[in-house]
Enzyme design. Sequence first.
Site, PDB file in Angstrom:
ATOM      1  N   ALA A  61       0.863  -1.180   0.000  1.00 32.76           N
ATOM      2  CA  ALA A  61       0.000   0.000   0.000  1.00 32.76           C
ATOM      3  C   ALA A  61       0.899   1.230   0.000  1.00 32.76           C
ATOM      4  CB  ALA A  61      -0.873  -0.016   1.256  1.00 32.76           C
ATOM      5  N   GLY A 100       0.600  -5.183   0.647  1.00 32.67           N
ATOM      6  CA  GLY A 100      -0.535  -5.162  -0.283  1.00 32.67           C
ATOM      7  C   GLY A 100      -0.157  -5.689  -1.654  1.00 32.67           C
ATOM      8  N   GLU A 103      -0.611  -9.319  -1.325  1.00 23.41           N
ATOM      9  CA  GLU A 103      -2.063  -9.545  -1.201  1.00 23.41           C
ATOM     10  C   GLU A 103      -2.742  -9.412  -2.560  1.00 23.41           C
ATOM     11  OE1 GLU A 103      -2.312  -6.643   2.086  1.00 23.41           O
ATOM     12  OE2 GLU A 103      -3.529  -8.145   3.079  1.00 23.41           O
ATOM     13  N   GLU A 123       3.944  -5.686   7.069  1.00 21.97           N
ATOM     14  CA  GLU A 123       3.065  -4.757   7.773  1.00 21.97           C
ATOM     15  C   GLU A 123       3.370  -4.669   9.271  1.00 21.97           C
ATOM     16  OE1 GLU A 123       2.146  -6.902   5.506  1.00 21.97           O
ATOM     17  OE2 GLU A 123       0.567  -6.119   4.216  1.00 21.97           O
TER      18      GLU A 123
HETATM   19  N1  T1G Z   1       4.676   3.368   0.100  1.00 23.79           N
HETATM   20  C1  T1G Z   1       5.167   4.582  -0.239  1.00 23.79           C
HETATM   21  N2  T1G Z   1       6.478   4.829  -0.499  1.00 23.79           N
HETATM   22  C2  T1G Z   1       7.318   3.784  -0.403  1.00 23.79           C
HETATM   23  C3  T1G Z   1       6.889   2.479  -0.055  1.00 23.79           C
HETATM   24  C4  T1G Z   1       5.498   2.300   0.198  1.00 23.79           C
HETATM   25  N3  T1G Z   1       4.992   1.107   0.500  1.00 23.79           N
HETATM   26  N4  T1G Z   1       7.984   1.675  -0.048  1.00 23.79           N
HETATM   27  C5  T1G Z   1       9.031   2.434  -0.379  1.00 23.79           C
HETATM   28  N5  T1G Z   1       8.646   3.691  -0.596  1.00 23.79           N
HETATM   29  C6  T1G Z   1       9.499   4.811  -0.996  1.00 23.79           C
HETATM   30  C7  T1G Z   1      10.533   5.121   0.077  1.00 23.79           C
HETATM   31  O1  T1G Z   1       9.993   6.003   1.045  1.00 23.79           O
HETATM   32  C8  T1G Z   1      11.621   5.769  -0.763  1.00 23.79           C
HETATM   33  O2  T1G Z   1      11.181   7.095  -1.033  1.00 23.79           O
HETATM   34  C9  T1G Z   1      11.558   5.013  -2.088  1.00 23.79           C
HETATM   35  O3  T1G Z   1      10.244   4.410  -2.129  1.00 23.79           O
HETATM   36  C10 T1G Z   1      12.597   3.931  -2.183  1.00 23.79           C
HETATM   37  O4  T1G Z   1      12.429   3.140  -1.003  1.00 23.79           O
HETATM   38  C11 T1G Z   1      -2.932  -3.135   2.984  1.00 23.79           C
HETATM   39  C12 T1G Z   1      -1.393  -1.789   4.705  1.00 23.79           C
HETATM   40  C13 T1G Z   1      10.376  -1.966  -1.416  1.00 23.79           C
HETATM   41  C14 T1G Z   1      12.202  -3.173  -0.195  1.00 23.79           C
HETATM   42  O5  T1G Z   1       6.245  -1.952   4.176  1.00 23.79           O
HETATM   43  O6  T1G Z   1      10.522  -2.322   2.230  1.00 23.79           O
HETATM   44  O7  T1G Z   1       0.792  -2.853   2.241  1.00 23.79           O
HETATM   45  O8  T1G Z   1      13.126   8.272   0.117  1.00 23.79           O
HETATM   46  O9  T1G Z   1      14.741   3.600  -0.104  1.00 23.79           O
HETATM   47  O10 T1G Z   1      16.027   0.260  -0.271  1.00 23.79           O
HETATM   48  O11 T1G Z   1      -1.797  -4.937   3.873  1.00 23.79           O
HETATM   49  O12 T1G Z   1      11.161   0.368   0.120  1.00 23.79           O
HETATM   50  O13 T1G Z   1      13.165   7.839  -2.375  1.00 23.79           O
HETATM   51  O14 T1G Z   1      11.532   9.508  -1.393  1.00 23.79           O
HETATM   52  O15 T1G Z   1      13.298   1.731   0.854  1.00 23.79           O
HETATM   53  O16 T1G Z   1      15.330  -0.287  -2.702  1.00 23.79           O
HETATM   54  C15 T1G Z   1       3.785  -2.661   3.224  1.00 23.79           C
HETATM   55  C16 T1G Z   1       8.130  -0.861   2.393  1.00 23.79           C
HETATM   56  C17 T1G Z   1       3.037  -1.370   3.233  1.00 23.79           C
HETATM   57  C18 T1G Z   1       7.333  -2.091   2.067  1.00 23.79           C
HETATM   58  C19 T1G Z   1      12.698  -1.139  -1.565  1.00 23.79           C
HETATM   59  N6  T1G Z   1       4.976  -2.533   2.416  1.00 23.79           N
HETATM   60  N7  T1G Z   1       9.205  -0.642   1.447  1.00 23.79           N
HETATM   61  O17 T1G Z   1      13.826  -0.840  -0.770  1.00 23.79           O
HETATM   62  O18 T1G Z   1      14.259   1.556  -1.508  1.00 23.79           O
HETATM   63  S1  T1G Z   1       1.595  -1.483   4.247  1.00 23.79           S
HETATM   64  C20 T1G Z   1       6.142  -2.178   2.983  1.00 23.79           C
HETATM   65  C21 T1G Z   1      10.361  -1.381   1.500  1.00 23.79           C
HETATM   66  C22 T1G Z   1       0.541  -2.493   3.362  1.00 23.79           C
HETATM   67  C23 T1G Z   1      -1.566  -3.743   3.213  1.00 23.79           C
HETATM   68  C24 T1G Z   1      -0.689  -2.921   4.078  1.00 23.79           C
HETATM   69  C25 T1G Z   1      11.439  -0.927   0.566  1.00 23.79           C
HETATM   70  C26 T1G Z   1      11.654  -1.824  -0.674  1.00 23.79           C
HETATM   71  P1  T1G Z   1      12.328   8.263  -1.186  1.00 23.79           P
HETATM   72  P2  T1G Z   1      13.739   2.522  -0.324  1.00 23.79           P
HETATM   73  P3  T1G Z   1      14.969   0.152  -1.339  1.00 23.79           P
END
Ligand code: T1G
Length: 698
Positions: A61, A100, A103, A123
């Site tokens: 998400a 997500g 999912e 999450e």
């Molecule tokens: N949403 C928005 N921005 C995100 C994002 C996300 N999910 N993931 C990364 N970014 C942005 C991050 O802030 C950075 O921005 C850029 O992308 C590069 O990220 C309903 C509710 C995918 C392994 O928790 O683990 O789904 O600083 O530096 O090292 O059940 O990003 O460049 O402006 O980390 O190559 C669940 C979180 C959400 C995954 C890549 N998903 N992201 O790592 O790059 S909750 C997560 C990561 C959800 C549902 C629920 C990592 C990555 P900027 P980065 P990276």
Amino acid sequence: MSVVSYQLEGDIGVIRLNNPPVNALSHALRSGIQDAVTQAQDDASLALVLMCEGRTFIAGADISEFGKPPMLPSLPELLIVLEASKKPIIAAIHGTALGGGLETALACHYRCALPSAQVGLPEVKLGLLPGAGGTQRVPRLTGVKAALDLMTTGAPIAAAQALNIGLIDKVVEGDLLSAALDFANEVIAQGAELKRVSDLEVDKTTASAEFFAEYRKTLSKRLRGQEAPHRIVECIEAALNTPFDEGLKVERRLFVECMQSSQSGALQHMFFAERMSSKVKDLPKDTQLKDIKRVGIIGGGLMGGGIAMNFVNVGIPVTLLEISQEALQRGKDLIAKNYAMTVSKGKLTVELATQRQDMITGTTDYNDLADMDLVIEAVFENLDIKKQVFAKLDNVCKQGAILASNTSYQDVNLIAQSTSRPQDVIGLHFFSPANVMKLLEIVRGDETSDEVVATSMAIAKSIKKVPALSRVCYGFIGNRMLRHYAREAQLCLLEGSTPQNIDAVMQKFGMAMGPLAVGDLAGIDIGYKAREGLTDEQKGDVRTYCIADALYEMGRLGQKTGAGYYQYDPETRQRSVDPVVMEVIEAQAKKRGVERKVISDKTILDRLTFALINEGFKILEEGIAQRPSDIDVVYAFGYGFPAYRGGPMFYADTIGLEKIYHTVCEFADTYGEEFWQPAALLKQLVEEGKTLTQWANS
Ligand code: T1G
């Protein structure tokens, strides 16, 4: 440029997502997918492939939308549309399918992935749970245990393992699109009934009431104090015991509870804080990075050895300099021991461990550092010795080499001045054990160049550290604040509390370890030696260290001597209360004319945490740290501050600055202004009625 495109490839409709940088499920993406799937229901396609452009499948998400008014379709609603498709949808995964993203793939009818792909449900790291059907679909494919492990660790798993546990149907080689089209044609040729995960049953043999009770017990230890993991267990129980739609309702209710929890707010703050900390406010965008291909490390002790491992772990060869072959051998033996430990845990192969150790070249000759691109000094914490080392480096190293000190306290400006190239000198403060702790404090000297700062940030990320930039002051960010936290712990000890009481209060708050147990772990001799040679005035109020010195003089240095604030079992190193310590404390209280009284847990907690926070405000107003969230990163990644409280500065906003300020003023009246000077910035924000977050964003 549209974030979703759709086109027919033969009989297959291909839905391509393109929402850089990580294809997060923004509102535009969700509505684009819904439109494409709806359109495809009535076109010539016989099956659909859902895939992503760019470096990864959907990363979850869009966290930046959290807390904003919801925009339809919500992700759960979109996934119902996907699963209800009358044509099979094949998710084609590369990079990471997280949260997500996974999912969404599970709402498709089939899933294929490249061998290098990873899937996960992180999450829980945001204080949440999979809120788009993941808690109901995953156990239907994997059984209960694998589902619980996936969701409560939040760790990604490789495609092969995902195939093993039933999360994906096929690992495909080569070009993802053509492999996915082939797989889609196989599905069409089979003409099988559409396989909807929600139609499956959870294998009931995979869980019993005892299993869940036991699992909850392990969670309370592994994820102490965190709420989301227990709600995840509740969702999985619902998946086991109720129909899919009922289970979805349980998931929705518990997801909303998580989303509204202070823990999730704090963990979302930490998510962005960790990514913000590598950004340097006043650095020109076009700052050139130096090429770091060879690293020299001076000092093969505990720190130097650990630092060396960080570099060879990412393929950067290291030249390790020590004063003698024997010292070198000791350093290499220490590194070998660390790798052997990792191999024994199954986290590394023997081959890789050997390959990495072979990338470390030992020497006793400074001239062997002449071609290094970066040299990190990790010698004894003494300014004169460090100055001598840097003077030698200045004579030997090529022009443009970065000369870094791993110092945890010394003035980087004074170290820089012992060279003719202060612009190339910087502090790279690693935390012990250096090959494990993620925090790297980067200490910018007054003359450190932009290139050296920018390159140091880039190096931090490449060796998988979380950097935080500090200006020069005694103790930089972390250790400077720690002194005030530790001061209050010592005073509470002298004035009426006990080591076990203070540690219990701080562990209950969520600290990984209490301050006295930390003192025993680090060694009581560290503080004692740091005070040697200081004047009484420089040492500060004797009440803040008299107990530690008394223990030191008794030879009680902590874990390393089997006794300190506690006594330690020689076999298990299990700590236990030692009555001798109370005698020492009472004797010191008497000697200092301190009448011991009971101190409430709340007072202990406020004195230790507000001392930390108040000093954090001073660090901000002096410009030592760039932003409050950098201080949070330092404390969460370097000092065991609970991430689910967001770090000390986020926690300050949670408590309310007005309450903190007035309590600090009361403490000044009660305990003396010598210790409790309210920070000017704290006072200013209270007067302006601002939160720290508002100030940081202004
Ligand atoms: N949403 C928005 N921005 C995100 C994002 C996300 N999910 N993931 C990364 N970014 C942005 C991050 O802030 C950075 O921005 C850029 O992308 C590069 O990220 C309903 C509710 C995918 C392994 O928790 O683990 O789904 O600083 O530096 O090292 O059940 O990003 O460049 O402006 O980390 O190559 C669940 C979180 C959400 C995954 C890549 N998903 N992201 O790592 O790059 S909750 C997560 C990561 C959800 C549902 C629920 C990592 C990555 P900027 P980065 P990276």
